[in-house]
Motif scaffolding. Sequence first.
Motif, mmCIF file in Angstrom:
data_model
loop_
_atom_site.group_PDB
_atom_site.id
_atom_site.type_symbol
_atom_site.label_atom_id
_atom_site.label_comp_id
_atom_site.label_asym_id
_atom_site.label_seq_id
_atom_site.Cartn_x
_atom_site.Cartn_y
_atom_site.Cartn_z
ATOM 1 N N SER A 1 0.820 -1.212 0.000
ATOM 2 C CA SER A 1 0.000 0.000 0.000
ATOM 3 C C SER A 1 0.851 1.256 0.000
ATOM 4 O O SER A 1 0.333 2.365 -0.006
ATOM 5 C CB SER A 1 -0.908 0.006 1.237
ATOM 6 O OG SER A 1 -0.124 -0.097 2.417
ATOM 7 N N VAL A 2 2.180 1.080 0.030
ATOM 8 C CA VAL A 2 3.091 2.227 -0.005
ATOM 9 C C VAL A 2 3.814 2.246 -1.348
ATOM 10 O O VAL A 2 3.732 1.308 -2.136
ATOM 11 C CB VAL A 2 4.095 2.180 1.164
ATOM 12 C CG1 VAL A 2 3.375 2.347 2.490
ATOM 13 C CG2 VAL A 2 4.889 0.894 1.162
ATOM 14 N N SER A 3 4.548 3.319 -1.600
ATOM 15 C CA SER A 3 5.114 3.515 -2.935
ATOM 16 C C SER A 3 6.379 2.700 -3.199
ATOM 17 O O SER A 3 6.661 2.342 -4.337
ATOM 18 C CB SER A 3 5.435 4.999 -3.141
ATOM 19 O OG SER A 3 6.525 5.405 -2.317
ATOM 20 N N LYS A 4 7.168 2.425 -2.161
ATOM 21 C CA LYS A 4 8.477 1.768 -2.284
ATOM 22 C C LYS A 4 9.432 2.557 -3.187
ATOM 23 O O LYS A 4 10.285 1.990 -3.873
ATOM 24 C CB LYS A 4 8.321 0.332 -2.791
ATOM 25 C CG LYS A 4 7.662 -0.600 -1.774
ATOM 26 C CD LYS A 4 7.747 -2.053 -2.189
ATOM 27 C CE LYS A 4 7.196 -2.956 -1.098
ATOM 28 N NZ LYS A 4 7.254 -4.389 -1.471
ATOM 29 N N LEU A 5 9.290 3.867 -3.140
ATOM 30 C CA LEU A 5 10.163 4.746 -3.922
ATOM 31 C C LEU A 5 11.420 5.151 -3.164
ATOM 32 O O LEU A 5 12.315 5.772 -3.738
ATOM 33 C CB LEU A 5 9.402 6.016 -4.319
ATOM 34 C CG LEU A 5 8.349 5.875 -5.411
ATOM 35 C CD1 LEU A 5 7.510 7.147 -5.485
ATOM 36 C CD2 LEU A 5 8.975 5.580 -6.760
ATOM 37 N N SER A 6 11.499 4.813 -1.885
ATOM 38 C CA SER A 6 12.565 5.360 -1.048
ATOM 39 C C SER A 6 13.979 5.092 -1.548
ATOM 40 O O SER A 6 14.838 5.977 -1.420
ATOM 41 C CB SER A 6 12.409 4.878 0.399
ATOM 42 O OG SER A 6 12.355 3.471 0.464
ATOM 43 N N PRO A 7 14.308 3.911 -2.123
ATOM 44 C CA PRO A 7 15.674 3.737 -2.620
ATOM 45 C C PRO A 7 16.038 4.745 -3.712
ATOM 46 O O PRO A 7 17.198 5.169 -3.808
ATOM 47 C CB PRO A 7 15.666 2.309 -3.177
ATOM 48 C CG PRO A 7 14.583 1.617 -2.408
ATOM 49 C CD PRO A 7 13.536 2.660 -2.212
ATOM 50 N N PHE A 8 15.054 5.150 -4.508
ATOM 51 C CA PHE A 8 15.302 6.109 -5.584
ATOM 52 C C PHE A 8 15.320 7.547 -5.069
ATOM 53 O O PHE A 8 16.075 8.381 -5.563
ATOM 54 C CB PHE A 8 14.238 5.950 -6.673
ATOM 55 C CG PHE A 8 14.166 4.559 -7.229
ATOM 56 C CD1 PHE A 8 15.200 4.038 -7.993
ATOM 57 C CD2 PHE A 8 13.082 3.741 -6.954
ATOM 58 C CE1 PHE A 8 15.146 2.744 -8.493
ATOM 59 C CE2 PHE A 8 13.013 2.455 -7.443
ATOM 60 C CZ PHE A 8 14.048 1.949 -8.219
ATOM 61 N N VAL A 9 14.514 7.814 -4.054
ATOM 62 C CA VAL A 9 14.503 9.158 -3.469
ATOM 63 C C VAL A 9 15.774 9.388 -2.660
ATOM 64 O O VAL A 9 16.357 10.483 -2.693
ATOM 65 C CB VAL A 9 13.247 9.354 -2.591
ATOM 66 C CG1 VAL A 9 13.274 10.724 -1.922
ATOM 67 C CG2 VAL A 9 11.983 9.210 -3.429
ATOM 68 N N THR A 10 16.235 8.372 -1.945
ATOM 69 C CA THR A 10 17.464 8.491 -1.168
ATOM 70 C C THR A 10 18.649 8.881 -2.040
ATOM 71 O O THR A 10 19.499 9.678 -1.637
ATOM 72 C CB THR A 10 17.767 7.159 -0.455
ATOM 73 O OG1 THR A 10 16.768 6.930 0.537
ATOM 74 C CG2 THR A 10 19.132 7.177 0.219
ATOM 75 N N HIS A 11 18.708 8.339 -3.246
ATOM 76 C CA HIS A 11 19.806 8.638 -4.171
ATOM 77 C C HIS A 11 19.433 9.750 -5.150
ATOM 78 O O HIS A 11 20.184 10.052 -6.069
ATOM 79 C CB HIS A 11 20.201 7.372 -4.933
ATOM 80 C CG HIS A 11 20.729 6.292 -4.040
ATOM 81 N ND1 HIS A 11 19.900 5.371 -3.420
ATOM 82 C CD2 HIS A 11 21.990 5.993 -3.626
ATOM 83 C CE1 HIS A 11 20.631 4.547 -2.677
ATOM 84 N NE2 HIS A 11 21.898 4.911 -2.778
ATOM 85 N N ARG A 12 18.281 10.311 -4.922
ATOM 86 C CA ARG A 12 17.755 11.428 -5.707
ATOM 87 C C ARG A 12 17.684 11.129 -7.207
ATOM 88 O O ARG A 12 17.832 12.019 -8.033
ATOM 89 C CB ARG A 12 18.521 12.717 -5.409
ATOM 90 C CG ARG A 12 18.139 13.258 -4.025
ATOM 91 C CD ARG A 12 18.609 14.652 -3.737
ATOM 92 N NE ARG A 12 17.630 15.344 -2.891
ATOM 93 C CZ ARG A 12 17.831 16.545 -2.353
ATOM 94 N NH1 ARG A 12 18.960 17.196 -2.583
ATOM 95 N NH2 ARG A 12 16.902 17.102 -1.617
ATOM 96 N N ILE A 13 17.451 9.866 -7.519
ATOM 97 C CA ILE A 13 17.011 9.535 -8.871
ATOM 98 C C ILE A 13 15.694 10.270 -9.104
ATOM 99 O O ILE A 13 15.428 10.800 -10.181
ATOM 100 C CB ILE A 13 16.824 8.012 -9.025
ATOM 101 C CG1 ILE A 13 18.119 7.265 -8.705
ATOM 102 C CG2 ILE A 13 16.320 7.667 -10.423
ATOM 103 C CD1 ILE A 13 19.284 7.616 -9.591
#
Length: 384
Positions: free
Chosen positions: A37-49
């Motif tokens: 139910s969450v985006s799972k975008l955090s690995p990409f946001v952390t590296h600012r992709i």
Amino acid sequence: MSFLLKAQNIWDNFAKYKINDYAKLRNFDFGPNNESSVSKLSPFVTHRILLEYDLIHDVKSKYKIKNTTKFVEEIFWRVYWKGWMENKPKVWQNFISEKNLDYDHELYENAINGNTELDFFNSWVLELKQYNYLHNHTRMWFASTWIFNLGLPWQLGAKFFFKYLLDGDAASNLLSWRWVGGLHTKGKQYLFSSSNLRKFSNNRFNVKKIINKQIFLEELNQIPLEDEIYKNNMDPKSDNLVMFENDLHLATLENLLPSYKNVFIILLKNEQRQIKLSESVLKFKQDLVSEFVEHFDNVEQIDPDLLEITLKNIDEIDIIYPGVGENYDFIIKFKNLHNKNIFNLVRNEDLIAWKFAKKGFFKFKENIPKINQIIFENHSKNNF
């Protein structure tokens, strides 16, 4: 598929089909093999992709989605954590320099190998190692169990997360552990009940009672406010640029990087790190860097050990400011050893937002409308 395209596809899918239910379902962890139910975008946001501010702008303008207040707040939590750390960088130094922790070494080994008497905790350890990810609510359960049930030092738990999380940035990870332990907001620890675990794990974990020890953490050192970061901007000041893997925002940097004679990107190896990373996390970072380098003619990845030789005849260096943490510690050590002039390039949006992050999140939250206004103004000017 490129990481940028993959990240954008995940974001588009979440924004179109899931974000409306985010506030209602975000605390539920249905397990690693079930639809999240969450985006799972955090690995990409952390590296600012993907840039935090781009996501917020998309929500408000591109998708024009209603009822997204909670999602926007959660994105701003990441901005807040970064800002709080920049305002109080000594928190990181205290964390890194702590060497005399007193704990049960056998219990610690059992904990990091998922071999405790707590089946739910053991499953989280295995999930973290296998997927390099945990749901945010589960991270809170994990940290609370580590500190208040197992009675292990929170610093060791934070380092364990750093080792295995793809999104383990210094601010969000370190300060979240401090928040659970009651150090960030004095007197407010995060403890959970068996009913909370049962409900939000979708009945995967049915425990009669959660047993916690009476543990009260204290800040041993004073943490002063610092303002050195606010003396920086994004204006180039030399012909050579150094950058790291935790800011790879192509849309912003593709206009900036070609103006430099040389751009060197560094990915620290474990030999240069104070906290060792797992092979899977290092590989993820290396894959991100390799893809980024392909977009530019003047960008070269160099071995950290060769930085001294590479910059031997260069006295002034710009860096894309990597934030408080391992990368910045490395470049400051290099600067001091070799008498270099280092100029931090810091995003204007970050500087503006971070000024509001000197106290608690709810004080920061009051200023989100002001920050949002700046985001829209910058987008309209095509500044990022």
